[in-house]
Design a protein around this motif. Structure first.
Motif, PDB file in Angstrom:
ATOM      1  N   ALA A  78      80.693  19.682 131.711  1.00 41.03           N
ATOM      2  CA  ALA A  78      79.766  20.719 131.237  1.00 41.03           C
ATOM      3  C   ALA A  78      80.533  21.992 130.869  1.00 41.03           C
ATOM      4  O   ALA A  78      80.253  22.634 129.848  1.00 41.03           O
ATOM      5  CB  ALA A  78      78.722  21.023 132.308  1.00 41.03           C
ATOM      6  N   LEU A 138      82.332  21.475 127.510  1.00 36.53           N
ATOM      7  CA  LEU A 138      81.439  21.601 126.356  1.00 36.53           C
ATOM      8  C   LEU A 138      81.173  23.074 126.059  1.00 36.53           C
ATOM      9  O   LEU A 138      81.106  23.479 124.886  1.00 36.53           O
ATOM     10  CB  LEU A 138      80.130  20.849 126.607  1.00 36.53           C
ATOM     11  N   ASP A 139      81.024  23.883 127.117  1.00 35.42           N
ATOM     12  CA  ASP A 139      80.852  25.332 126.918  1.00 35.42           C
ATOM     13  C   ASP A 139      82.076  25.929 126.236  1.00 35.42           C
ATOM     14  O   ASP A 139      81.964  26.779 125.346  1.00 35.42           O
ATOM     15  CB  ASP A 139      80.630  26.033 128.270  1.00 35.42           C
ATOM     16  N   ARG A 184      82.092  25.264 122.561  1.00 33.69           N
ATOM     17  CA  ARG A 184      81.206  26.175 121.830  1.00 33.69           C
ATOM     18  C   ARG A 184      81.881  27.526 121.604  1.00 33.69           C
ATOM     19  O   ARG A 184      81.776  28.120 120.524  1.00 33.69           O
ATOM     20  CB  ARG A 184      79.906  26.379 122.620  1.00 33.69           C
ATOM     21  N   ASP A 211      74.883  11.641 124.681  1.00 34.71           N
ATOM     22  CA  ASP A 211      74.220  12.815 125.255  1.00 34.71           C
ATOM     23  C   ASP A 211      75.046  14.068 124.990  1.00 34.71           C
ATOM     24  O   ASP A 211      74.499  15.141 124.706  1.00 34.71           O
ATOM     25  CB  ASP A 211      73.966  12.627 126.750  1.00 34.71           C
ATOM     26  N   GLU A 212      76.381  13.951 125.060  1.00 34.89           N
ATOM     27  CA  GLU A 212      77.251  15.093 124.788  1.00 34.89           C
ATOM     28  C   GLU A 212      77.203  15.484 123.310  1.00 34.89           C
ATOM     29  O   GLU A 212      77.202  16.666 122.969  1.00 34.89           O
ATOM     30  CB  GLU A 212      78.690  14.768 125.189  1.00 34.89           C
ATOM     31  N   GLU A 264      74.123  17.370 122.611  1.00 34.49           N
ATOM     32  CA  GLU A 264      74.125  18.685 123.254  1.00 34.49           C
ATOM     33  C   GLU A 264      74.989  19.696 122.516  1.00 34.49           C
ATOM     34  O   GLU A 264      74.616  20.870 122.387  1.00 34.49           O
ATOM     35  CB  GLU A 264      74.623  18.551 124.705  1.00 34.49           C
ATOM     36  N   VAL A 265      76.151  19.275 122.013  1.00 36.82           N
ATOM     37  CA  VAL A 265      77.138  20.257 121.564  1.00 36.82           C
ATOM     38  C   VAL A 265      77.497  20.176 120.072  1.00 36.82           C
ATOM     39  O   VAL A 265      77.933  21.166 119.499  1.00 36.82           O
ATOM     40  CB  VAL A 265      78.427  20.141 122.421  1.00 36.82           C
TER      41      VAL A 265
END
Length: 537
Positions: free
Chosen positions: A197, A200-201, A204, A221-222, A225-226
């Motif tokens: 997690a 992934l931040d 971004r 899912d990843e 999300e990103v």
């Protein structure tokens, strides 16, 4: 984001290895500051495409490639990794390339050290300059701050958590002057959920600074999300470039897997089997295997007597660990029962003594005695385990060459092993024929349960068809329980009664061969929501 501007455009990329076309006109385009997912099954062509982008020797030492590459709108020739670096292209690898005995700063700046001149260096040359540790530490702090990692830049890398090491790899790339595009190759594969997690931040944050990211992953899912957009490859072909907004997980899964499920075998054999749900050949409970790169993390599985059972999943997810653990080739824990009898997982050869045979995916490392004859390879295990091909003279047992010779000739004929004779060294055979010798050796044990890992890897379509049809024949005519572990979904769906998909070392689900492409795609990418079933489905 300017929709008309691309930091990278790869168009109509074609690559062949020895006449085998592995990329068939692939396109890849990425905007500045965009997180672009590159997706596809094992063998889809992702790695080859990235090797082209980075100018790797494996590409240019094998005839190069067709197609064009543009960076910032200009056509470029990337024929070395150094050229890629000069163009501002970097990669964060799944396998860490850090030096444990160096500090965080030293790892970030390795190869790009900052030094200042001294009186001695003015006389003797730059090699005598002193490293400017303060300036390097400042750069390291800046790169670490960019990705949000709070760690002392003077700490040794050795002993740090895996997640920290991944971030230091990223910081090293960020620190490079002029970085425009970063490739993340399965970056979350070795991370915990919380570390993933955070990563992934960080992605971004990096993208918000205008740096483009190519995100290679199997985890849908990843991606949802990103990522901003994605390119999907399948069997070396370009399938689609899609924006994530407006796409569904099911739609993406279908694009990744979707193909006509061709029957690889002509299943004309009469199927008179009666398979009972509660008559089990193999029962696993909380089964765990410490196989590097293929760890099994607690699998429950029931395999019925007399069925052909498939085990599938992406590379590194644990499917290969299951048979290797059962056979005692790697440390295993949990409960394994063969026809109701519990195996002692600490005792080498225990599975063989319970009439379980195994054809390894590593036919050259585990499967074959390369310097020995075809005959010796076929009969060796049965001699050791079952005392076959041995004549008894009082206290002594001597090799029964006549029986071994006749049996080996029979197996060569039955499996159509192309050779000069049974005395030929196994190491001199083609890959497909080596695979057939491995199968012959396993069958010589007379097993009730046969595990076959990657049975058709590296062999041509004709040999593939023969091997699969022979496995079906063994199952139908001799009642042998056959368990096939394979990366080839088409293969599994052609001959299996049921297929277990392993994801992240655990059982994602058990599917039927005719279940939808979407269900297979979701299961393999870890996004499957069980509708019930589990080990007993």
């Amino acid at each position: 984001m300017d929709p008309t501007r691309y930091i990278l455009k790869m168009e109509n990329i074609v690559k062949e290895y020895s006449g085998n076309r592995v990329l068939k006109g692939v396109n890849l385009s990425v905007h500045p500051g965009e997180i672009h997912a590159l997706m596809g099954e094992n063998g889809a062509g992702k790695s080859t495409l990235m090797n082209i982008l980075f100018g790797m020797p494996v590409i240019h030492g094998t005839g190069g490639f067709e197609g064009s590459v543009e960076v910032n709108g200009e056509k470029v020739t990337i024929d070395t990794p150094l050229k890629a670096m000069e163009l501002g292209i970097g990669m964060v690898h799944q396998e860490f390339m850090l030096i444990p005995g160096f500090t965080v700063t030293e790892n970030i700046k390795v190869g790009r050290e900052i030094s200042h001149p001294t009186l001695l260096s003015r006389l003797a040359g730059r090699s005598m300059e002193l490293l400017d540790f303060d300036m390097m530490a400042r750069d390291a702090r800046k790169a670490l701050k960019t990705i949000g990692l709070k760690v002392d830049e003077n700490s040794l890398v050795k002993g740090m958590p895996v997640g920290y090491m991944q971030f230091i790899e990223i910081a090293r790339e960020i620190d490079k002057t002029g970085i425009q595009l970063l490739v993340f190759d399965e970056p979350t594969a070795v991370l915990t959920e919380s570390e993933a997690a955070r990563l992934l931040d960080a992605m971004r944050t990096i993208a918000s600074q205008g740096i483009a990211i190519i995100f290679i992953t199997h985890r849908l899912d990843e991606v949802m999300e990103v990522a901003d957009s994605m390119t999907i490859l399948r069997d070396g072909e370009f399938v689609a470039r899609k924006e994530i907004a407006g796409s569904s997980v099911v739609e993406i899964a279908e694009l990744m897997i979707g193909r006509k499920v061709e029957k690889l075998v002509d299943d004309t054999l009469e199927d008179s089997r009666t398979i009972k749900e509660d008559d089990l050949a193999v029962r696993l409970r909380n089964f765990q295997v410490a196989m590097p790169g293929e760890a099994v993390k607690g699998v429950d599985l029931d395999i019925r007597k007399g069925e052909i059972f498939g085990i599938g999943g992406l590379a590194g997810q644990g499917k290969l660990g299951i048979p290797n653990g059962i056979m005692g080739l790697y440390p295993a824990e949990g409960e394994v029962q063969i026809f109701g009898e519990t195996l002692n997982l600490k005792r080498l050869g225990e599975a063989l003594n319970h009439r379980v045979a195994f054809v390894s995916e590593d036919r050259r490392g585990v499967g074959l005695l390369l310097e020995e004859s075809i005959e010796q390879n076929i009969v060796f295990s049965a001699m050791q385990v079952n005392n076959k091909f041995l004549k008894k003279y009082g206290w002594f047992r001597l090799y029964d060459s006549k029986q071994a010779h006749e049996w080996s000739e029979e197996m060569v004929k039955r499996l159509d092993i192309r050779c000069t004779g049974i005395k030929q060294a196994a190491g001199r055979l083609s890959g497909g024929n080596q695979q057939k010798v491995c199968l012959a050796r396993a069958l010589t044990l007379g097993p009730d349960v046969l595990f076959v890992s990657e049975p058709t890897r590296g062999i041509d379509i004709g040999a593939k068809k023969l091997v699969l049809e022979y496995l079906v024949k063994l199952n139908r005519e001799e009642g042998m329980t056959v368990i096939i572990v394979s990366s080839e979904l088409v293969e599994l769906r052609s001959i299996s009664d049921r297929i277990a998909i392993i994801s992240d070392g655990k059982l994602a689900c058990i599917l039927k061969p005719d279940d939808s492409d979407a269900e297979y795609g979701l299961a393999m990418s870890g996004a499957y929501k069980k509708k019930g079933g589990g080990a007993h489905a």
